[in-house]
Write a protein that holds these residues in place. Structure first.
Motif, PDB file in Angstrom:
ATOM      1  N   VAL A 129       0.847  -1.198   0.000  1.00 14.40           N
ATOM      2  CA  VAL A 129       0.000   0.000   0.000  1.00 14.40           C
ATOM      3  C   VAL A 129       0.884   1.250   0.000  1.00 14.40           C
ATOM      4  N   SER A 130       1.910   1.258   0.852  1.00 14.72           N
ATOM      5  CA  SER A 130       2.816   2.417   0.902  1.00 14.72           C
ATOM      6  C   SER A 130       3.513   2.626  -0.446  1.00 14.72           C
ATOM      7  N   ARG A 131       3.958   1.529  -1.064  1.00 11.95           N
ATOM      8  CA  ARG A 131       4.659   1.662  -2.346  1.00 11.95           C
ATOM      9  C   ARG A 131       3.736   2.267  -3.398  1.00 11.95           C
ATOM     10  N   ILE A 132       2.488   1.822  -3.413  1.00 13.81           N
ATOM     11  CA  ILE A 132       1.543   2.341  -4.406  1.00 13.81           C
ATOM     12  C   ILE A 132       1.315   3.832  -4.163  1.00 13.81           C
ATOM     13  N   LYS A 133       1.153   4.190  -2.886  1.00 13.86           N
ATOM     14  CA  LYS A 133       0.914   5.598  -2.542  1.00 13.86           C
ATOM     15  C   LYS A 133       2.114   6.470  -2.883  1.00 13.86           C
ATOM     16  N   ALA A 134       3.322   5.953  -2.616  1.00 10.90           N
ATOM     17  CA  ALA A 134       4.525   6.786  -2.740  1.00 10.90           C
ATOM     18  C   ALA A 134       4.998   6.949  -4.185  1.00 10.90           C
ATOM     19  N   ASN A 135       4.555   6.057  -5.067  1.00 12.18           N
ATOM     20  CA  ASN A 135       5.033   6.132  -6.443  1.00 12.18           C
ATOM     21  C   ASN A 135       3.854   6.320  -7.396  1.00 12.18           C
ATOM     22  N   SER A 136       4.191   6.612  -8.637  1.00 11.20           N
ATOM     23  CA  SER A 136       3.121   6.842  -9.619  1.00 11.20           C
ATOM     24  C   SER A 136       2.694   5.519 -10.251  1.00 11.20           C
ATOM     25  N   VAL A 137       2.259   4.590  -9.393  1.00 13.07           N
ATOM     26  CA  VAL A 137       1.880   3.259  -9.872  1.00 13.07           C
ATOM     27  C   VAL A 137       0.538   3.342 -10.602  1.00 13.07           C
TER      28      VAL A 137
END
Lengths: 202, 202
Positions: A129-137
């Motif tokens: 979840v954090s990775r999705i939020k932090a990057n332009s996924v």
């Protein structure tokens, strides 16, 4: 312990026999092979084990193996349009072998399983979840196994990220390539039938 | 190398795949298992390999494994009435498992083989002669395999010690226990017939 054996050798065979797919007989064969190849296999193997033990750690963010104390590839901000979520490293390697995908991976470390007491907090779902939020996924590909646990895990993840405005896909279910209809199970046939694709659109 | 892998891990898998009976897939499985069991398997295994590498050496007299720089059991002067000559350590362990014999062993380290260039001086035959001469050996049991190489080796040894006034025996040839006559090879049946024993003497 055998009378005419060496305690260190017995310990080595005992440990080798614990490895998956091996038993006491193959452990004995391997130990004798190692003793025959002291300098070209036994010594390098001991060194390699030591090196992996010292250097290789699991990344707390993406779940892949990384060099201890060095930032993981996953903190590289490029190539972050897609994240492919898999259960374990072997699954990632299998997908890599197909060359169908070259983006980021996210390794959960298993599947949810009430029987084995594996809860969401035991898997790397929060960090996904954090990775999705932090990057332009733009897309999350759920590549979990087609088992009940795999699909339950995929469903749980889909639920956890439904508010993040990201496309979520899962692997297609259907006939395996080379599969003969006669020998396929009902579930696969049902999926293949249900998700049939139109030939007109080709 | 796989893109999403670690070089140390690749080295480890490469070395594991070289062990007898293992290939790249089982090496991968074992490596991942080791990483999952870092402290209870990987670390002890590395230590055990190192210990065996440092401590275990082959005795130049009897051919068995012994602790480096410590005298081998074979220099113990007791229990020297019989010497059982075998090809390798695995054969000794197999015989030990039967509990039929508890005396001294002598491990040749292979068999004579013109094709593979293995000559008498490559095997521990000279030291066998010395052992027989130096101790009050009454019987030498030639427990080499029932192959052409095994029997050639046995014959050569018998020839080398014929002047030493010691009884030389070899393992019996015949039906394996549980063997069905219909499925046995001609050589075994020939031996079983030739070396048949009288039931009257029971």
């Amino acid at each position: 312990m055998k009378k005419n054996s060496h305690p260190d050798l017995e310990t080595l065979m005992f440990l080798i026999a614990k490895l998956p797919g091996l038993g006491p007989k193959s452990a004995r064969r391997i130990a004798l092979y190692l003793l025959k190849n002291r300098d070209n296999i036994m010594n390098p193997l001991s060194g390699a084990l030591d090196k992996v033990y010292q250097n290789v750690a699991r990344c707390n963010i993406c779940g892949n193996f990384k060099t201890n104390k060095i930032e993981c590839n996953c903190s590289n901000k490029n190539n972050y349009e897609q994240i492919c979520v898999v259960e374990n490293v072997a699954d990632m390697w299998a997908l890599e072998g197909t060359n169908v995908y070259s983006g980021q991976y996210h390794i959960l470390g298993g599947t949810l399983s009430a029987i084995n007491g594996i809860n969401p907090e035991d898997l790397l779902i929060g960090s996904l979840v954090s990775r999705i939020k932090a990057n332009s996924v733009k897309e999350v590909i759920l590549a979990t196994s087609a088992t009940i646990e795999g699909q339950t895990t995929a469903h749980y993840i889909k639920d956890s990220i439904k508010n993040l405005n990201v496309k979520v896909t899962k692997l297609a279910h259907g006939l395996p390539v080379g599969g003969e209809i006669e020998y396929l199970d009902d579930g696969t046939l049902f999926s293949a039938f249900k998700y049939r694709s139109s030939l007109n659109s080709d």
